[in-house]
Motif scaffolding. Structure first.
Motif, PDB file in Angstrom:
ATOM      1  N   UNK A   1       0.853  -1.187   0.000  1.00  0.00           N
ATOM      2  CA  UNK A   1       0.000   0.000   0.000  1.00  0.00           C
ATOM      3  C   UNK A   1       0.889   1.237   0.000  1.00  0.00           C
ATOM      4  N   UNK A   2       0.898   1.937  -1.123  1.00  0.00           N
ATOM      5  CA  UNK A   2       1.704   3.143  -1.277  1.00  0.00           C
ATOM      6  C   UNK A   2       0.823   4.342  -0.934  1.00  0.00           C
ATOM      7  N   UNK A   3       1.036   4.911   0.243  1.00  0.00           N
ATOM      8  CA  UNK A   3       0.217   6.017   0.723  1.00  0.00           C
ATOM      9  C   UNK A   3       0.853   7.338   0.308  1.00  0.00           C
ATOM     10  N   UNK A   4       0.016   8.237  -0.207  1.00  0.00           N
ATOM     11  CA  UNK A   4       0.502   9.520  -0.693  1.00  0.00           C
ATOM     12  C   UNK A   4       0.689   9.530  -2.195  1.00  0.00           C
ATOM     13  N   UNK A   5      -0.132   8.722  -2.910  1.00  0.00           N
ATOM     14  CA  UNK A   5      -0.020   8.613  -4.369  1.00  0.00           C
ATOM     15  C   UNK A   5      -1.392   8.698  -5.029  1.00  0.00           C
ATOM     16  N   UNK A   6      -1.367   9.129  -6.275  1.00  0.00           N
ATOM     17  CA  UNK A   6      -2.547   9.057  -7.125  1.00  0.00           C
ATOM     18  C   UNK A   6      -2.631   7.661  -7.727  1.00  0.00           C
ATOM     19  N   UNK A   7      -3.704   7.399  -8.441  1.00  0.00           N
ATOM     20  CA  UNK A   7      -3.869   6.109  -9.111  1.00  0.00           C
ATOM     21  C   UNK A   7      -2.840   6.004 -10.243  1.00  0.00           C
ATOM     22  N   UNK A   8      -1.931   5.031 -10.112  1.00  0.00           N
ATOM     23  CA  UNK A   8      -0.855   4.865 -11.096  1.00  0.00           C
ATOM     24  C   UNK A   8      -1.016   3.586 -11.890  1.00  0.00           C
ATOM     25  N   UNK A   9      -2.246   3.075 -11.964  1.00  0.00           N
ATOM     26  CA  UNK A   9      -2.482   1.864 -12.757  1.00  0.00           C
ATOM     27  C   UNK A   9      -2.045   2.114 -14.195  1.00  0.00           C
TER      28      UNK A   9
END
Length: 798
Positions: free
Chosen positions: A679-687
């Motif tokens: 879980x990368x907290x502090x990010x936008x959706x990078x799919x």
């Protein structure tokens, strides 16, 4: 005595560290730690004591000056002045060097040091704050530990009283270098041993007259509710209690009550099958009476007239009694399946040997005895003075069920670290008296999750049980989630367990360990660091009526901080009030933190090294974490038998890269493959923009996104632990902010206040993006102080 009671010590100091005269001896153990001895006959003690085991510090650099009958010793940390006469306030002083205070950094013999407190023997009957015994840390830079009356530990494992008339003091002059002082304390007095893994899960404890069937039915219900436990604590009703008065009160007992527990080995085996270890309560003070199953061999061993049914007196100060006590009373029950013992000693601190505390004797020998078969030793008992950290786990006693009791426990737990006592187990939820309050019990359970040991407890009142389903639905859900979370935390907790042993740094640390120069670190006493990656500010007061949130005054040190549960990101370097609904307490991770968890939370799973990990990573700074694992139960860790998995997070060259490096050392101790959910907290959706590699091979992964908490999640299955994993994405996807409009709406939506006021507040929030202007508008509305405060937290968090 049995060789199991012989412990390894290195009590002799380096000769080059010693400055001695006819009647005094001063040992410069470290730059800040001095041993001060005075002996009228000029004979000094080089053997270990109850408190002090290891004086073998390396050679220390210091200067000695002799002039006109006065001795001076200089180290980098302290300056001692001594007139070489019997210790006196006029003749012996030590100054701590450095600009600590204007005039309080000088100690004179006999002066009581003003330290930051240590811990206490028990919280029995406590309804809020109690006085604490001393610790070894002080804002004035010095503290004193008096070892003059401590018993001598003999080579055969037994004890001998100290010679009277001597003085044996340890002066701690470390200034504000608190962690170094504590680490040197552990070297001097012995390290805090590692707990077996099961001890870090949830414990079920209650003073209650269970039967074998009712206990297993309760465990069935917990399993159905997905509420996990790893320890079952069976209080005193496991043994015969209603006995003939000629045999005593029934408080002490060693014989199963087979009306309640008809088949003890079957019960213990079934609990083991469920992944639970079992401890039984013992009150040894009344000795062994004639009705006990083991009375006859015990009486014959001790030379008691068994035909007359004379009792075997409890005499912990007699090594013969102690060895028989274990051989006949405890070992047979352990063969049935009892895993460790709850020593509920409440009968004072005196025995036939002057200065010898019977509680210390029981703690010391119970702990050593429990490790006789190579398993990791553990006992469960009250604190018995400095050095007690060697005998975990601590039982803090019978607290009153009030908010005042809850409010004291975070401070009490953190301060105990100042005397090295890092493994307290409190009666989570409180033991007795007080009152029913669903919110209070919920907050106590949440504190328990972020305590060294999480042991739910209650009295035998039919109204006192701590089963979550006994409470209103809101509390029930929060308590259940909290108990599940404790088991998710076990990989992190176990690594901190290792750190406590290896590095001499307890799981719970007062804030001033890391921010000693900040006044706030001393003022926010219920807030503490929980291992290397977390800081928590437990909720210890009721919610605010109408707002449905509780207020927690909090200090945020410099940097960026994320709330583990709300997802809110905060700019540090300030104090503020945090407001929380019943479903969480503030648990904060700094930018760069790496927090390993697992979703494998059942009792059987929690005691093992998991096949899957959920790892939380927090953007905004580089971070490192090394997961520690071993066999979880034996003492092989002492010889370095373990496996470590380094993890790193780096932000550089426009990329954010999280790496699980190949597992190192004894990989056979963990599964060969693991699944990782990161879980990368502090990010936008990078799919579509994230790159995943297993070794050098690009791998497929599942992704998901929580837009409210700004968490981008990547899941990779079946990764060889010897290969490792890398997840990278562009820093343009970093999104360290809060959706303040949505958060304000959610808070207002649940608040029980005027609809018109809600509308007016929300219109201001939607229309005005300039925070200073918006705060001015809200202030002009003359809102209730806490309503404004809750909005202020959201709007100014980042």
């Amino acid at each position: 005595m049995n060789p199991i009671y012989h412990i390894q010590t290195t009590p002799a100091a380096c000769p080059e560290n010693i400055v001695a005269g006819q009647h005094y001896r001063i040992t410069v153990l470290t730059q800040g730690l001095l041993r001060l001895e005075y002996s009228p006959d000029g004979v000094f003690e080089d053997r270990p004591t109850q408190t002090v085991l290891h004086r073998d510090f390396p050679k220390t650099n210091f200067r000695v000056l002799h002039q006109d009958g006065q001795l001076e010793i200089h180290t980098d940390r302290v300056h001692l002045v001594y007139n070489e006469k019997p210790f006196s306030p006029q003749g012996l002083s030590i100054q701590v060097k450095g600009s600590l205070t204007q005039y309080h950094s000088i100690w004179r013999y006999g002066q009581k040091a003003s330290d930051l407190g240590g811990t206490a023997r028990t919280l029995d009957e406590a309804n809020g704050a109690i006085a604490l015994e001393g610790g070894i840390l002080s804002r004035n830079g010095f503290a004193v530990l008096d070892d003059s009356s401590s018993q001598i530990l003999l080579e055969d494992g037994w004890l001998e009283p100290r010679k009277k008339g001597i003085q044996d003091l340890y002066f701690w002059g470390y200034g504000h270098d608190y962690t170094q002082a504590l680490q040197d304390f552990y070297h001097l007095c012995g390290s805090a041993p590692m707990l077996p893994r099961f001890a870090l899960g949830n414990w079920w404890s209650r003073y209650y007259r269970y039967t074998q069937d009712s206990y297993l039915e309760l465990m069935d219900r917990f399993q159905k509710e997905n509420i996990p436990f790893t320890v079952g604590v069976i209080d005193m009703d496991w043994h015969l209690v209603d006995i003939d008065p000629k045999y005593g009160s029934g408080w002490t007992g060693y014989t199963w009550n087979r009306e309640l527990f008809p088949d003890p080995p079957a019960l213990l085996e079934e609990l083991h099958r469920r992944g639970m270890k079992v401890t039984l309560n013992v009150h040894p003070a009344e000795g062994v009476q004639a009705h006990e199953e083991q009375y006859l061999p015990m009486a014959k061993e001790m030379g008691v007239d068994w035909q007359a049914e004379d009792p075997v007196a409890c005499d912990p100060a007699d090594p013969k009694f102690l060895e028989a006590y274990f051989k006949y009373l405890h070992h047979p029950l352990e063969e049935q399946g009892v895993d460790f013992w709850w020593i509920d000693w409440q009968q004072g601190s005196l025995c036939k040997v002057e200065g010898l505390d019977p509680l210390w004797i029981l703690n010391h020998y119970h702990f050593l005895d429990s490790g006789r078969d190579g398993k990791r030793p553990m006992t469960f008992s009250r604190y018995a003075g400095p050095g007690s950290h060697r005998y975990p786990v601590g039982f803090s006693g019978d607290t009153i069920v009030t908010w005042e009791s809850l409010n004291f426990q975070p401070y009490f737990t953190a301060s105990a670290s100042n005397i090295g006592y890092g493994w307290w187990s409190h009666d989570i939820g409180g033991h007795m008296h007080g009152y029913r309050n669903d919110e209070l019990v919920t907050r106590w359970v949440q504190l328990g999750v972020f305590s060294p040991i999480n042991r739910l407890h209650a009295s035998n009142s039919p109204f006192q049980g701590k089963e979550p389903w006994r409470y209103k639905e809101e509390a029930r859900q929060a308590m259940t989630q909290a108990l599940q979370e404790r088991h998710r935390l076990v990989p992190y907790l176990y690594t901190m367990n290792y750190r406590a042993w290896k590095e001499g740094l307890p799981l719970v640390e007062p804030l001033y360990y890391r921010w000693s120069a900040a006044e706030e670190a001393y003022q926010y006493k219920t807030q503490y660091c929980f291992g290397t990656q977390l800081m928590t500010a437990p909720v210890t007061t009721p919610r605010i009526q109408g707002l449905n949130v509780a207020k927690v005054p909090t200090w945020l040190p410099e940097g960026t901080w994320y709330d583990l549960y709300t997802g809110m990101v905060y700019a540090g370097g300030r104090t503020l009030n945090l407001y929380r609904s019943l479903d969480s307490i503030p648990v904060l991770a700094p930018a760069g933190a790496i927090l390993p968890l697992t979703d494998e939370i059942s009792g059987t799973q929690a005691a093992s090294n998991p096949t899957s990990l959920r790892i939380k990573v927090f953007a905004g700074a580089d971070g490192d974490f090394t997961l520690y694992e071993d066999d979880n139960t034996t003492q092989a860790y002492l010889n370095g038998v373990c496996v470590t998995t380094p993890m790193t997070y780096r932000e550089a060259d426009d990329r954010a890269v999280f790496t699980v490096h190949p597992a190192q050392r004894e990989r056979s101790l963990i599964p060969g493959k693991r699944s990782f959910t990161v879980e990368l907290t502090g990010f936008a959706d990078a799919a579509g923009a994230v790159e995943v590699k297993v070794g050098e091979t690009v791998a497929s992964a599942q992704t998901s996104y929580d837009s409210f908490r700004r968490i981008f999640t990547v899941t990779v299955e079946d990764v060889l632990v010897e290969t490792g994993l890398e997840i990278s994405l562009g820093l343009e996807h970093r999104k360290m902010d809060n959706d303040t409009t949505e958060r304000c709406f959610r808070f207002l939506d649940q608040a029980e206040i005027s609809f018109d006021l809600k509308d007016e507040i929300y219109r201001c929030i939607v229309k005005e993006s300039r925070i200073p202007v918006l705060l001015g508008q809200l202030n002009a509305l003359e809102l209730d102080h806490d309503l404004y405060g809750a909005l202020l937290e959201i709007l100014t968090a980042w």
